[in-house]
Design a protein around this motif. Structure first.
Motif, PDB file in Angstrom:
ATOM      1  N   ASP A 244      17.444 -18.162  18.371  1.00 23.50           N
ATOM      2  CA  ASP A 244      18.860 -17.862  18.167  1.00 23.50           C
ATOM      3  C   ASP A 244      19.685 -19.132  18.358  1.00 23.50           C
ATOM      4  N   LYS A 245      20.837 -19.173  17.686  1.00 26.22           N
ATOM      5  CA  LYS A 245      21.677 -20.369  17.694  1.00 26.22           C
ATOM      6  C   LYS A 245      23.116 -20.007  18.046  1.00 26.22           C
ATOM      7  N   ARG A 246      23.901 -21.060  18.332  1.00 22.93           N
ATOM      8  CA  ARG A 246      25.337 -20.905  18.512  1.00 22.93           C
ATOM      9  C   ARG A 246      26.058 -21.597  17.364  1.00 22.93           C
ATOM     10  N   ASP A 249      26.090 -25.484  16.405  1.00 25.16           N
ATOM     11  CA  ASP A 249      24.837 -26.221  16.555  1.00 25.16           C
ATOM     12  C   ASP A 249      24.574 -27.021  15.284  1.00 25.16           C
ATOM     13  N   PHE A 252      19.235 -27.742  11.432  1.00 22.13           N
ATOM     14  CA  PHE A 252      17.909 -27.899  12.026  1.00 22.13           C
ATOM     15  C   PHE A 252      16.836 -27.590  10.980  1.00 22.13           C
ATOM     16  N   CYS A 274      24.388 -18.538   6.576  1.00 16.87           N
ATOM     17  CA  CYS A 274      23.614 -19.768   6.735  1.00 16.87           C
ATOM     18  C   CYS A 274      23.091 -20.198   5.368  1.00 16.87           C
ATOM     19  N   LEU A 283      24.349 -23.749   9.688  1.00 15.25           N
ATOM     20  CA  LEU A 283      25.019 -22.540  10.163  1.00 15.25           C
ATOM     21  C   LEU A 283      26.471 -22.543   9.708  1.00 15.25           C
ATOM     22  N   ILE A 313      23.290 -15.883  15.139  1.00 12.12           N
ATOM     23  CA  ILE A 313      24.226 -16.986  15.379  1.00 12.12           C
ATOM     24  C   ILE A 313      25.400 -16.408  16.157  1.00 12.12           C
TER      25      ILE A 313
END
Length: 333
Positions: A244-246, A249, A252, A274, A283, A313
């Motif tokens: 999981d991401k914020r 970020d 990647f 995304c 993102l 996200i």
């Protein structure tokens, strides 16, 4: 520069001649879905040794800009002219007044004038397009009072290339009819809701619902499946769930492998949330990012069954204010 609004741009108080000034060495500026307003000159070239170059792709320059180009600039293509028609552009000097509201009003010539390039999400996180095409500028025009809707489109099983045409189905929460399009027309075609298989490979079908006077367009949903031949060997994909991401970020890289040793490709099923370029994920907004890994096979191997993974996200949270932020699309003043 893509999905950018440049409005009433003044670098210092009282200096508002050109929205974009180009000086120094040779420059190439590519502009797509960009909206410029509020300056007497759109583009100004300084005393350059070499002429700067501008590429215009669905660029709208407001009627309140009297001169498009000042100085020696090589232009490829031509910008559109018309009314930006913001909700409430800031009055007076930027340095002395509060920022305006640069959302588009219903009278804007920027509406439906874009070219549907990603990222298909605006500065507010709204899905693009809301109409026949994406809007020019940082904000997508959303009619007031329309309801959102979603599409339910179940995964499709793998097929043999010799299988006969078959029907597919999907529903919209609004009850409006859903349409289908093949994103891989060399492998499979769609006529109405009937899919015809043409050759081995990965078939990807997208379901869409454009909305009406009551409902906003639904975010499209895509499903992929393998079209195989009994004369070829099978293969499989290993693709672990991304963490999981914020929001904010950095982009990647993804990693996946096929048992055949052939390279794996990635597709975003949620381009409003995304996007993917090669194996790099960017993102755009909060929500669930869904990514499908595919391997189309070759003369020896059948395509692998697609593998889809999703991750969340989330918003940046309440840290010390030093978290990175995403600024595309943007409004520049």
């Amino acid at each position: 520069m893509n999905y950018v609004t440049i409005a009433d741009n003044s670098r210092v108080a009282g200096d508002a001649a050109a929205a974009v000034g180009v000086e120094g060495a040779q420059h190439l500026l590519i502009l797509a879905n960009t909206l410029i307003s509020g300056n007497p000159v759109a583009f100004e070239a300084g005393d350059n040794a070499q002429s700067p170059e501008l590429d215009f792709h669905n660029v709208l320059i407001d009627d309140n800009v009297s001169t498009v180009i000042s100085g020696t600039i090589t232009a490829n293509g031509a910008p559109l002219r018309g009314a930006a028609a913001y909700v409430d552009a800031a009055a007076g000097d930027y340095h002395l007044s509060a920022a305006g509201d640069y959302h588009l009003s219903a009278a804007s010539d920027a509406i439906d004038a874009g070219n549907n390039l990603p990222p298909l999400v605006d500065l507010d996180g709204a899905f693009r397009p809301q109409g026949m095409a994406s809007d020019i500028g940082a904000y997508e025009f959303t009619p007031v009072g329309l309801s959102d809707q979603t599409i339910s489109f179940d995964p499709l099983p793998d097929k043999l290339v010799s299988d006969p045409p078959f029907t597919i189905s999907a529903t919209a929460s609004s009850g409006l009819p859903v349409s289908f399009v093949s994103l891989t027309p060399a492998v499979c075609t769609v006529n109405g809701n009937t899919v015809t298989l043409l050759t081995t490979g990965t078939c990807t079908i997208q379901a869409a619902q454009p909305g009406n006077e009551i409902f906003n367009p639904a975010p499209p949903v895509a499903q992929s499946f393998a079209v195989t031949s009994p004369q070829k060997s099978g293969q499989s994909i290993t693709f672990a769930k991304p963490a999981d991401k914020r929001l904010g970020d950095p982009p990647f890289a993804l990693s996946a492998s096929a048992s055949s040793g052939l390279p794996v490709s990635f597709t975003s099923n949620t381009p409003a949330v995304c996007t993917i370029n090669g194996n790099t994920v960017t993102l755009l907004t909060t929500g669930s990012c869904s990514i499908t890994a595919t391997q189309d096979g070759n003369e020896i191997f059948n395509p692998a069954s697609p593998v889809t993974q999703s991750f969340t996200i989330s918003s940046q949270g309440g840290g010390g204010g030093d978290e990175p932020k995403v600024y595309l699309p943007l409004v520049a003043r």
